[in-house]
Scaffold this motif. Structure first.
Motif, PDB file in Angstrom:
ATOM      1  N   ASP A  27       0.808  -1.219   0.000  1.00  0.00           N
ATOM      2  CA  ASP A  27       0.000   0.000   0.000  1.00  0.00           C
ATOM      3  C   ASP A  27       0.843   1.271   0.000  1.00  0.00           C
ATOM      4  O   ASP A  27       0.291   2.382   0.043  1.00  0.00           O
ATOM      5  CB  ASP A  27      -0.915   0.021   1.229  1.00  0.00           C
ATOM      6  N   ALA A  28       2.174   1.109  -0.014  1.00  0.00           N
ATOM      7  CA  ALA A  28       3.100   2.249   0.042  1.00  0.00           C
ATOM      8  C   ALA A  28       2.857   3.098   1.287  1.00  0.00           C
ATOM      9  O   ALA A  28       2.998   4.317   1.262  1.00  0.00           O
ATOM     10  CB  ALA A  28       2.985   3.103  -1.218  1.00  0.00           C
ATOM     11  N   ASP A  29       2.508   2.441   2.378  1.00  0.00           N
ATOM     12  CA  ASP A  29       2.282   3.112   3.663  1.00  0.00           C
ATOM     13  C   ASP A  29       3.570   2.980   4.480  1.00  0.00           C
ATOM     14  O   ASP A  29       3.767   2.007   5.197  1.00  0.00           O
ATOM     15  CB  ASP A  29       1.102   2.463   4.392  1.00  0.00           C
ATOM     16  N   VAL A  30       4.434   3.974   4.355  1.00  0.00           N
ATOM     17  CA  VAL A  30       5.753   3.895   4.985  1.00  0.00           C
ATOM     18  C   VAL A  30       5.654   3.859   6.508  1.00  0.00           C
ATOM     19  O   VAL A  30       6.376   3.103   7.166  1.00  0.00           O
ATOM     20  CB  VAL A  30       6.641   5.069   4.523  1.00  0.00           C
ATOM     21  N   ASP A  31       4.762   4.662   7.072  1.00  0.00           N
ATOM     22  CA  ASP A  31       4.612   4.676   8.535  1.00  0.00           C
ATOM     23  C   ASP A  31       4.208   3.303   9.059  1.00  0.00           C
ATOM     24  O   ASP A  31       4.754   2.816  10.056  1.00  0.00           O
ATOM     25  CB  ASP A  31       3.583   5.729   8.968  1.00  0.00           C
ATOM     26  N   ALA A  32       3.240   2.683   8.398  1.00  0.00           N
ATOM     27  CA  ALA A  32       2.785   1.360   8.825  1.00  0.00           C
ATOM     28  C   ALA A  32       3.877   0.317   8.604  1.00  0.00           C
ATOM     29  O   ALA A  32       4.020  -0.620   9.395  1.00  0.00           O
ATOM     30  CB  ALA A  32       1.514   0.967   8.063  1.00  0.00           C
ATOM     31  N   ALA A  33       4.664   0.472   7.534  1.00  0.00           N
ATOM     32  CA  ALA A  33       5.751  -0.475   7.266  1.00  0.00           C
ATOM     33  C   ALA A  33       6.786  -0.423   8.379  1.00  0.00           C
ATOM     34  O   ALA A  33       7.241  -1.458   8.876  1.00  0.00           O
ATOM     35  CB  ALA A  33       6.399  -0.166   5.917  1.00  0.00           C
ATOM     36  N   ILE A  34       7.163   0.783   8.788  1.00  0.00           N
ATOM     37  CA  ILE A  34       8.150   0.920   9.855  1.00  0.00           C
ATOM     38  C   ILE A  34       7.600   0.384  11.170  1.00  0.00           C
ATOM     39  O   ILE A  34       8.299  -0.314  11.912  1.00  0.00           O
ATOM     40  CB  ILE A  34       8.582   2.391   9.997  1.00  0.00           C
ATOM     41  N   ALA A  35       6.338   0.682  11.463  1.00  0.00           N
ATOM     42  CA  ALA A  35       5.732   0.208  12.715  1.00  0.00           C
ATOM     43  C   ALA A  35       5.679  -1.316  12.765  1.00  0.00           C
ATOM     44  O   ALA A  35       5.991  -1.931  13.799  1.00  0.00           O
ATOM     45  CB  ALA A  35       4.328   0.791  12.870  1.00  0.00           C
ATOM     46  N   SER A  36       5.307  -1.943  11.657  1.00  0.00           N
ATOM     47  CA  SER A  36       5.215  -3.408  11.646  1.00  0.00           C
ATOM     48  C   SER A  36       6.601  -4.051  11.625  1.00  0.00           C
ATOM     49  O   SER A  36       6.801  -5.116  12.225  1.00  0.00           O
ATOM     50  CB  SER A  36       4.373  -3.887  10.451  1.00  0.00           C
ATOM     51  N   ASP A  37       7.570  -3.406  10.975  1.00  0.00           N
ATOM     52  CA  ASP A  37       8.935  -3.912  11.011  1.00  0.00           C
ATOM     53  C   ASP A  37       9.485  -3.847  12.436  1.00  0.00           C
ATOM     54  O   ASP A  37      10.136  -4.779  12.912  1.00  0.00           O
ATOM     55  CB  ASP A  37       9.811  -3.093  10.063  1.00  0.00           C
ATOM     56  N   ASP A  38       9.213  -2.741  13.117  1.00  0.00           N
ATOM     57  CA  ASP A  38       9.620  -2.620  14.523  1.00  0.00           C
ATOM     58  C   ASP A  38       8.977  -3.724  15.362  1.00  0.00           C
ATOM     59  O   ASP A  38       9.631  -4.327  16.219  1.00  0.00           O
ATOM     60  CB  ASP A  38       9.219  -1.251  15.087  1.00  0.00           C
ATOM     61  N   ALA A  39       7.683  -3.970  15.134  1.00  0.00           N
ATOM     62  CA  ALA A  39       6.971  -4.992  15.905  1.00  0.00           C
ATOM     63  C   ALA A  39       7.574  -6.371  15.659  1.00  0.00           C
ATOM     64  O   ALA A  39       7.686  -7.193  16.584  1.00  0.00           O
ATOM     65  CB  ALA A  39       5.491  -4.990  15.533  1.00  0.00           C
ATOM     66  N   PHE A  40       7.957  -6.633  14.414  1.00  0.00           N
ATOM     67  CA  PHE A  40       8.572  -7.923  14.074  1.00  0.00           C
ATOM     68  C   PHE A  40       9.856  -8.135  14.868  1.00  0.00           C
ATOM     69  O   PHE A  40      10.042  -9.143  15.543  1.00  0.00           O
ATOM     70  CB  PHE A  40       8.855  -7.973  12.571  1.00  0.00           C
ATOM     71  N   HIS A  41      10.768  -7.171  14.778  1.00  0.00           N
ATOM     72  CA  HIS A  41      12.068  -7.330  15.430  1.00  0.00           C
ATOM     73  C   HIS A  41      11.971  -7.207  16.949  1.00  0.00           C
ATOM     74  O   HIS A  41      12.810  -7.776  17.664  1.00  0.00           O
ATOM     75  CB  HIS A  41      13.051  -6.298  14.880  1.00  0.00           C
ATOM     76  N   ASP A  42      10.958  -6.503  17.417  1.00  0.00           N
ATOM     77  CA  ASP A  42      10.844  -6.288  18.858  1.00  0.00           C
ATOM     78  C   ASP A  42      10.511  -7.568  19.616  1.00  0.00           C
ATOM     79  O   ASP A  42      10.775  -7.664  20.818  1.00  0.00           O
ATOM     80  CB  ASP A  42       9.780  -5.222  19.150  1.00  0.00           C
ATOM     81  N   VAL A  43       9.943  -8.553  18.938  1.00  0.00           N
ATOM     82  CA  VAL A  43       9.641  -9.830  19.603  1.00  0.00           C
ATOM     83  C   VAL A  43      10.921 -10.418  20.189  1.00  0.00           C
ATOM     84  O   VAL A  43      10.981 -10.789  21.368  1.00  0.00           O
ATOM     85  CB  VAL A  43       8.989 -10.827  18.623  1.00  0.00           C
ATOM     86  N   ALA A  44      11.959 -10.492  19.396  1.00  0.00           N
ATOM     87  CA  ALA A  44      13.229 -11.059  19.869  1.00  0.00           C
ATOM     88  C   ALA A  44      13.922 -10.132  20.855  1.00  0.00           C
ATOM     89  O   ALA A  44      14.491 -10.585  21.858  1.00  0.00           O
ATOM     90  CB  ALA A  44      14.153 -11.339  18.687  1.00  0.00           C
ATOM     91  N   VAL A  45      13.873  -8.826  20.590  1.00  0.00           N
ATOM     92  CA  VAL A  45      14.539  -7.868  21.488  1.00  0.00           C
ATOM     93  C   VAL A  45      13.956  -7.947  22.884  1.00  0.00           C
ATOM     94  O   VAL A  45      14.684  -7.948  23.886  1.00  0.00           O
ATOM     95  CB  VAL A  45      14.429  -6.436  20.926  1.00  0.00           C
ATOM     96  N   GLN A  46      12.634  -8.027  22.982  1.00  0.00           N
ATOM     97  CA  GLN A  46      11.992  -8.113  24.290  1.00  0.00           C
ATOM     98  C   GLN A  46      12.219  -9.469  24.942  1.00  0.00           C
ATOM     99  O   GLN A  46      12.436  -9.564  26.151  1.00  0.00           O
ATOM    100  CB  GLN A  46      10.488  -7.842  24.165  1.00  0.00           C
TER     101      GLN A  46
END
Length: 219
Positions: free
Chosen positions: A128-147
């Motif tokens: 959808d070319a939604d950069v804000d949502a892409a960054i938020a979901s990418d953060d959520a993906f990587h945050d699983v392991a970080v947490q």
């Protein structure tokens, strides 16, 4: 020994932290553009706080590399410096590799499901070319392991360097090259689900090192 005086009231610390968070977010999302001059009075009016927490926030942002200050002259949003981005990229890649290696042995079905769900949202946001949502979901993906790795040092280092990289990510996720990350995420989750900590950690490192930056847009 006398009790040390408190350096700042809780309310003052809260205002300073809120100002820091708000200005940092505006720099990362592009609201405040590279090399834009930052004026204390304007920031104070925008955030509804006095100039003292604004100045304290700008000092922290200067230390984080997001603004440049010349005392008595000016404060500007830092230009997109390719070298600084590259340095931050290497640090972040190492931290995420460590986080995934430590986290995989503790991952259950709920963590795998959370990563797959975040990657699906990431894929949809790119479509959808939604950069804000892409960054938020990418953060959520990587945050699983970080947490899950529960390594406070990893979190502290990433908190310092991630804002610099998010500025790079905005450019990357706005282009088709960002789609490569979807496949990398999928491989990482598959390896994690299989219990292959080393393989998943390697994919995490490669994923962060795959960030590219057009040097013609930097310093």
């Amino acid at each position: 020994m006398p009790v040390p005086r408190q350096s700042a009231s809780p309310q003052r610390r809260l205002l300073r932290d809120d100002a820091f968070t708000a200005i940092r977010a505006a720099i990362v999302d592009g609201t405040l553009q590279p090399e834009e001059r930052l004026v204390d009075a304007e920031l104070s009016e925008w955030l509804g706080v006095s100039r003292t927490p604004i100045r304290e926030a700008l000092a922290r942002l200067d230390a984080a590399g997001l603004v440049r200050t010349r005392p008595g002259q000016y404060t500007i949003v830092s230009p997109l410096d390719t070298r600084a981005m590259t340095d931050a990229q290497g640090v972040a890649a190492a931290m995420h590799e460590l986080a995934v290696r430590d986290a995989v042995p503790h991952m259950g079905p709920e963590h795998i499901a959370a990563m797959r769900s975040a990657n699906e949202r990431f894929d949809a946001a790119l479509h959808d070319a939604d950069v804000d949502a892409a960054i938020a979901s990418d953060d959520a993906f990587h945050d699983v392991a970080v947490q899950l790795c529960a390594n406070q040092a990893v979190r502290a280092v990433l908190d310092q360097y991630s804002p610099l990289l998010r500025r790079m990510e905005r450019a990357r996720f706005a282009s088709s090259i960002g789609r490569d990350s979807v496949a990398q995420h999928t491989r990482m989750v598959d390896l994690a689900e299989a219990g292959n900590a080393e393989g998943a950690a390697r994919e995490a490192r490669l994923n962060w090192l795959a960030l590219t930056w057009d040097s013609t847009r930097g310093d």
